[in-house]
Design an enzyme around this catalytic site. Structure first.
Site, PDB file in Angstrom:
ATOM      1  CE  LYS A  49      -4.037  -2.094   0.951  1.00 14.88           C
ATOM      2  NZ  LYS A  49      -4.643  -2.617  -0.256  1.00 14.88           N
ATOM      3  CB  THR A  87       8.442  -4.583   2.383  1.00 16.86           C
ATOM      4  OG1 THR A  87       7.644  -5.426   3.185  1.00 16.86           O
ATOM      5  CG2 THR A  87       8.240  -4.924   0.923  1.00 16.86           C
ATOM      6  CE  LYS A 113      10.458  -4.355   6.920  1.00 19.74           C
ATOM      7  NZ  LYS A 113       9.548  -4.245   8.063  1.00 19.74           N
TER       8      LYS A 113
HETATM    9  P1  NAP Z   1       9.388 -12.775  10.435  1.00 19.92           P
HETATM   10  O1  NAP Z   1      10.686 -12.065  10.606  1.00 19.92           O
HETATM   11  O2  NAP Z   1       9.276 -13.846   9.411  1.00 19.92           O
HETATM   12  O3  NAP Z   1       9.038 -13.418  11.883  1.00 19.92           O
HETATM   13  C1  NAP Z   1       7.937 -14.241  12.039  1.00 19.92           C
HETATM   14  C2  NAP Z   1       7.680 -14.518  13.529  1.00 19.92           C
HETATM   15  O4  NAP Z   1       6.395 -15.099  13.647  1.00 19.92           O
HETATM   16  C3  NAP Z   1       8.667 -15.461  14.175  1.00 19.92           C
HETATM   17  O5  NAP Z   1       8.880 -15.052  15.485  1.00 19.92           O
HETATM   18  C4  NAP Z   1       7.911 -16.818  14.128  1.00 19.92           C
HETATM   19  O6  NAP Z   1       8.264 -17.696  15.167  1.00 19.92           O
HETATM   20  C5  NAP Z   1       6.514 -16.332  14.361  1.00 19.92           C
HETATM   21  N1  NAP Z   1       5.474 -17.229  13.833  1.00 19.92           N
HETATM   22  C6  NAP Z   1       5.197 -17.477  12.527  1.00 19.92           C
HETATM   23  N2  NAP Z   1       4.133 -18.304  12.431  1.00 19.92           N
HETATM   24  C7  NAP Z   1       3.741 -18.584  13.706  1.00 19.92           C
HETATM   25  C8  NAP Z   1       2.700 -19.377  14.251  1.00 19.92           C
HETATM   26  N3  NAP Z   1       1.845 -20.048  13.485  1.00 19.92           N
HETATM   27  N4  NAP Z   1       2.578 -19.409  15.594  1.00 19.92           N
HETATM   28  C9  NAP Z   1       3.414 -18.721  16.386  1.00 19.92           C
HETATM   29  N5  NAP Z   1       4.442 -17.955  15.928  1.00 19.92           N
HETATM   30  C10 NAP Z   1       4.591 -17.892  14.591  1.00 19.92           C
HETATM   31  O7  NAP Z   1       8.196 -11.770  10.130  1.00 19.92           O
HETATM   32  P2  NAP Z   1       8.159 -10.208  10.532  1.00 19.92           P
HETATM   33  O8  NAP Z   1       8.842  -9.404   9.511  1.00 19.92           O
HETATM   34  O9  NAP Z   1       8.619 -10.105  11.932  1.00 19.92           O
HETATM   35  O10 NAP Z   1       6.586  -9.872  10.408  1.00 19.92           O
HETATM   36  C11 NAP Z   1       5.677 -10.223  11.436  1.00 19.92           C
HETATM   37  C12 NAP Z   1       4.341  -9.542  11.220  1.00 19.92           C
HETATM   38  O11 NAP Z   1       4.470  -8.118  11.366  1.00 19.92           O
HETATM   39  C13 NAP Z   1       3.720  -9.760   9.850  1.00 19.92           C
HETATM   40  O12 NAP Z   1       2.325  -9.986  10.017  1.00 19.92           O
HETATM   41  C14 NAP Z   1       3.947  -8.446   9.132  1.00 19.92           C
HETATM   42  O13 NAP Z   1       2.942  -8.190   8.148  1.00 19.92           O
HETATM   43  C15 NAP Z   1       3.822  -7.473  10.287  1.00 19.92           C
HETATM   44  N6  NAP Z   1       4.471  -6.159  10.055  1.00 19.92           N
HETATM   45  C16 NAP Z   1       3.675  -5.057  10.029  1.00 19.92           C
HETATM   46  C17 NAP Z   1       4.238  -3.803   9.856  1.00 19.92           C
HETATM   47  C18 NAP Z   1       3.356  -2.577   9.846  1.00 19.92           C
HETATM   48  O14 NAP Z   1       3.832  -1.491   9.489  1.00 19.92           O
HETATM   49  N7  NAP Z   1       2.104  -2.689  10.239  1.00 19.92           N
HETATM   50  C19 NAP Z   1       5.623  -3.665   9.697  1.00 19.92           C
HETATM   51  C20 NAP Z   1       6.409  -4.810   9.737  1.00 19.92           C
HETATM   52  C21 NAP Z   1       5.816  -6.057   9.916  1.00 19.92           C
HETATM   53  P3  NAP Z   1       9.482 -18.744  15.012  1.00 19.92           P
HETATM   54  O15 NAP Z   1      10.716 -17.969  15.353  1.00 19.92           O
HETATM   55  O16 NAP Z   1       9.178 -19.798  16.004  1.00 19.92           O
HETATM   56  O17 NAP Z   1       9.459 -19.228  13.595  1.00 19.92           O
END
Ligand code: NAP
Length: 277
Positions: A14, A60, A64
């Site tokens: 977006k 993104t 990152k």
């Molecule tokens: P990431 O680096 O891939 O990390 C994913 C995390 O989620 C890990 O800690 C993983 O645990 C955990 N996880 C994944 N599936 C799971 C499940 N089924 N049950 C429990 N834990 C689970 O992803 P990220 O970049 O941190 O993004 C995380 C979220 O933040 C996403 O939804 C993204 O869209 C959102 N986000 C939003 C913004 C915003 O501006 N609103 C900005 C950045 C990110 P493990 O370590 O055990 O695999």
């Protein structure tokens, strides 16, 4: 002014509509495109973007972390996050910053959700959690618990932030935990943040006990979604009064990046209201 967002996938982003809204507020002549860029080509791609007149990039998944390799200068908060969500060509040098944490804190303040002196539970220890924890700590919470499915990653995240935070960081304020919260019986949390990626797919199940919401005033899923995520539904079922998705954070982190690129501070109200935030 040539700006853009890079990542893979990128179609869902977006960012172009958000930054076009900001640019229109100041009558800026701005081009903001989305570019599908993969990890292996990313550094060369960024180099040529800036060589051909680019001013700034939003970054993104999954780029990152890798973009830090091309930065001449990295902000403290990006170092703490070990990741950047924006790049900026300033005086011929590439500057990397992470505006996610500030975006979240600004959004929480807009929503009148307290951080100072509060007990905060963060689910997840991936890139998003790393980006937000340092900014939350700056607001003097009572305690921040980082609970992750893979405990080791929560332990690493806490150790990394404590190391960069120096000796003033008390270990009782920032603590790691498993997702079951075995070590925290009878603790209640004022604010619960879902920073896992479980909401990104309906096939994924976030296995947390609904009792984490006992006594909770506010819950926020970082994932942005028109419909309530299962985390948001669970929080509402447990009578949490304020439940939100990540739209506000997305808009506010973009506003901070836009201010740095252009020198203009945009009004986010219209975009926030357009999603009922
Ligand atoms: P990431 O680096 O891939 O990390 C994913 C995390 O989620 C890990 O800690 C993983 O645990 C955990 N996880 C994944 N599936 C799971 C499940 N089924 N049950 C429990 N834990 C689970 O992803 P990220 O970049 O941190 O993004 C995380 C979220 O933040 C996403 O939804 C993204 O869209 C959102 N986000 C939003 C913004 C915003 O501006 N609103 C900005 C950045 C990110 P493990 O370590 O055990 O695999």
């Amino acid at each position: 002014m040539k700006l853009g967002v890079i990542g893979s996938p990128i179609e869902h982003s977006k960012s172009p509509e958000i930054h076009t809204n900001f640019a229109n507020q100041f009558d800026l002549d701005l081009v903001f495109d989305k570019y599908l860029v993969n990890k292996d080509e990313c550094l060369e791609w960024i180099k040529s973007f800036f060589e051909s007149g680019g001013l700034g990039l939003s970054v993104t998944l999954p780029l990152k972390e890798v973009v830090l390799e091309i930065a001449d200068d990295i902000s403290l908060r990006a170092k703490q996050a070990a990741a950047a969500n924006m790049l900026f060509l300033n005086n011929g040098k590439i500057y990397a910053d992470c505006t996610d944490g500030l975006g979240l804190v600004t959004d929480l303040k807009t929503k009148e959700i307290d951080i100072s002196d509060q007990k905060i539970l963060i689910l997840g220890a991936g890139g998003a959690a790393k980006g937000i924890v340092p900014s939350l700590l700056k607001e003097n919470p009572n305690q921040v618990i980082v609970a992750n499915r893979t405990l080791e990653k929560a332990v690493q995240l806490v150790a990394q932030i404590q190391e960069l935070g120096g000796s003033q960081m008390k270990s009782s304020i920032l603590m790691p935990s498993s997702l079951t919260l075995d070590n925290l019986e009878n603790t209640s949390f004022d604010l619960v943040i879902n920073a896992t990626s479980a909401s990104t797919s309906p096939d994924q199940n976030l296995e947390v006990d609904p009792s984490i919401f006992k006594g909770t005033a506010a819950a926020l899923d970082l994932y942005y979604s028109q419909a309530d995520t299962s985390f948001m539904k669970m929080a509402k079922e447990q009578s949490v009064a304020k439940v939100y998705d990540g739209w506000g954070m997305l808009v506010e982190q973009a506003a901070e990046s836009f201010s740095q690129w252009t020198g203009f501070k945009p009004d986010t109200k219209g975009l926030l209201e357009s999603r009922g935030a």
